[in-house]
Design a protein around this motif. Structure first.
Motif, short mmCIF file in Angstrom:
data_model
loop_
_atom_site.label_atom_id
_atom_site.label_comp_id
_atom_site.label_asym_id
_atom_site.label_seq_id
_atom_site.Cartn_x
_atom_site.Cartn_y
_atom_site.Cartn_z
N ALA A 190 -2.92 9.59 1.28
CA ALA A 190 -2.11 10.23 1.89
C ALA A 190 -2.52 9.67 3.14
O ALA A 190 -2.09 9.19 4.39
N ALA A 191 -3.48 10.73 3.30
CA ALA A 191 -5.13 10.07 4.76
C ALA A 191 -5.27 8.69 4.80
O ALA A 191 -4.34 8.04 5.73
N LEU A 192 -4.91 7.74 3.30
CA LEU A 192 -5.45 6.34 3.38
C LEU A 192 -3.56 6.08 3.29
O LEU A 192 -4.30 4.61 4.85
N LEU A 193 -3.08 6.16 3.81
CA LEU A 193 -2.14 5.27 4.27
C LEU A 193 -1.68 6.06 5.44
O LEU A 193 -1.16 4.81 5.74
N ARG A 194 -1.80 7.26 6.03
CA ARG A 194 -1.37 6.97 7.47
C ARG A 194 -2.26 6.71 7.91
O ARG A 194 -1.03 6.31 8.78
N VAL A 195 -3.85 6.67 7.35
CA VAL A 195 -4.97 5.58 8.12
C VAL A 195 -4.21 4.56 9.40
O VAL A 195 -4.14 3.22 9.36
N LEU A 196 -3.54 3.66 7.17
CA LEU A 196 -3.36 1.94 7.75
C LEU A 196 -2.42 2.33 8.58
O LEU A 196 -1.45 0.96 8.45
N GLY A 197 -1.17 3.10 9.01
CA GLY A 197 -0.30 3.15 10.04
C GLY A 197 1.41 2.93 8.97
O GLY A 197 2.08 2.59 9.76
N THR A 198 1.98 3.75 7.91
CA THR A 198 2.96 4.33 7.90
C THR A 198 3.02 5.36 8.38
O THR A 198 2.43 6.44 8.56
N THR A 199 4.63 5.86 8.39
CA THR A 199 5.45 6.71 8.96
C THR A 199 4.82 8.31 7.51
O THR A 199 5.25 7.76 6.43
N LYS A 200 4.90 8.84 8.81
CA LYS A 200 5.22 10.29 7.65
C LYS A 200 5.61 10.45 6.08
O LYS A 200 5.65 10.44 4.70
N ARG A 201 7.05 9.55 6.67
CA ARG A 201 8.73 9.96 5.74
C ARG A 201 8.24 8.84 4.61
O ARG A 201 8.48 9.24 3.88
N ARG A 202 7.42 8.01 4.83
CA ARG A 202 7.24 6.49 4.46
C ARG A 202 6.09 6.83 3.44
O ARG A 202 6.12 7.00 2.41
N THR A 203 5.04 7.71 3.72
CA THR A 203 4.21 8.21 3.00
C THR A 203 4.63 9.52 1.67
O THR A 203 4.27 8.96 0.72
N ARG A 204 5.45 10.56 2.57
CA ARG A 204 5.68 11.05 1.25
C ARG A 204 7.04 10.50 0.55
O ARG A 204 6.63 10.96 -0.94
N ALA A 205 7.53 9.47 0.37
CA ALA A 205 8.43 9.06 -0.58
C ALA A 205 6.95 7.98 -1.45
O ALA A 205 7.85 8.08 -2.90
N MET A 206 6.55 7.30 -0.81
CA MET A 206 5.89 6.70 -2.13
C MET A 206 4.78 7.78 -2.81
O MET A 206 4.83 7.40 -4.26
N LEU A 207 4.37 8.78 -2.07
CA LEU A 207 3.19 9.91 -3.17
C LEU A 207 4.80 10.42 -4.10
O LEU A 207 4.16 10.95 -5.14
N GLY A 208 5.94 10.80 -3.34
CA GLY A 208 6.91 11.37 -4.33
C GLY A 208 6.98 10.63 -5.45
O GLY A 208 7.72 11.19 -6.53
N LEU A 209 7.37 8.85 -5.69
CA LEU A 209 8.01 8.07 -6.11
C LEU A 209 6.53 7.42 -7.68
O LEU A 209 6.70 8.01 -8.45
N GLU A 210 5.66 8.27 -7.04
CA GLU A 210 4.70 7.88 -7.80
C GLU A 210 4.08 9.17 -8.88
O GLU A 210 4.06 9.47 -9.71
N GLN A 211 4.46 10.61 -8.31
CA GLN A 211 4.69 11.36 -9.31
C GLN A 211 6.08 10.87 -10.48
O GLN A 211 4.89 11.87 -11.74
N VAL A 212 7.00 10.74 -10.08
CA VAL A 212 8.33 10.62 -11.12
C VAL A 212 7.62 9.70 -12.64
O VAL A 212 7.56 10.01 -13.53
N PHE A 213 7.11 8.16 -11.30
CA PHE A 213 6.48 7.21 -12.61
C PHE A 213 5.56 7.55 -13.03
O PHE A 213 4.67 7.05 -13.93
#
Length: 115
Positions: free
Chosen positions: A92-115
């Motif tokens: 999450a910290a790396l994604l935020r440093v790269l410029g993604t929004t909080k919402r998009r970071t949460r969505a990516m990490l949530g989808l990663e846990q599902v799949f």
């Protein structure tokens, strides 16, 4: 069948039962005498306890290993989710440093846990 025939059959059966009981008593006495001659008067029988000993040894082994297995399960159940959480925090910290929004970071990490 009348009552007289029934009584005669009953007497015949009771006579055979008495003969069988006498025969069993004679065999029992013979076995006891034989065992007393071969093993002495104090030992009337012997029992093989090897199977019971094996069962007891297995029980003791399970009794010893169960707490160890339980402790390992508790440690794995507590440590592995912690490692996953730390890894997710790093990502999450790396994604935020790269410029993604909080919402998009949460969505990516949530989808990663599902799949």
């Amino acid at each position: 069948m009348n009552i007289q025939e029934f009584c005669e059959q009953l007497n015949a059966l009771s006579g055979r039962a008495k003969d069988s009981m006498d025969k069993l008593e004679r065999e029992r006495n013979y076995v006891i005498e034989t065992m007393q001659k071969t093993q002495g008067s104090s030992a009337l029988f012997s029992m093989d306890t090897t199977e019971a000993d094996r069962i007891y040894q297995t029980y003791r082994l399970i009794e010893t290993l169960y707490p160890i297995a339980f402790a390992v399960a508790i440690l794995l159940g507590g440590v592995l989710p912690g490692i996953v959480i730390l890894q997710s925090a790093r990502e999450a910290a790396l994604l935020r440093v790269l410029g993604t929004t909080k919402r998009r970071t949460r969505a990516m990490l949530g989808l990663e846990q599902v799949f």
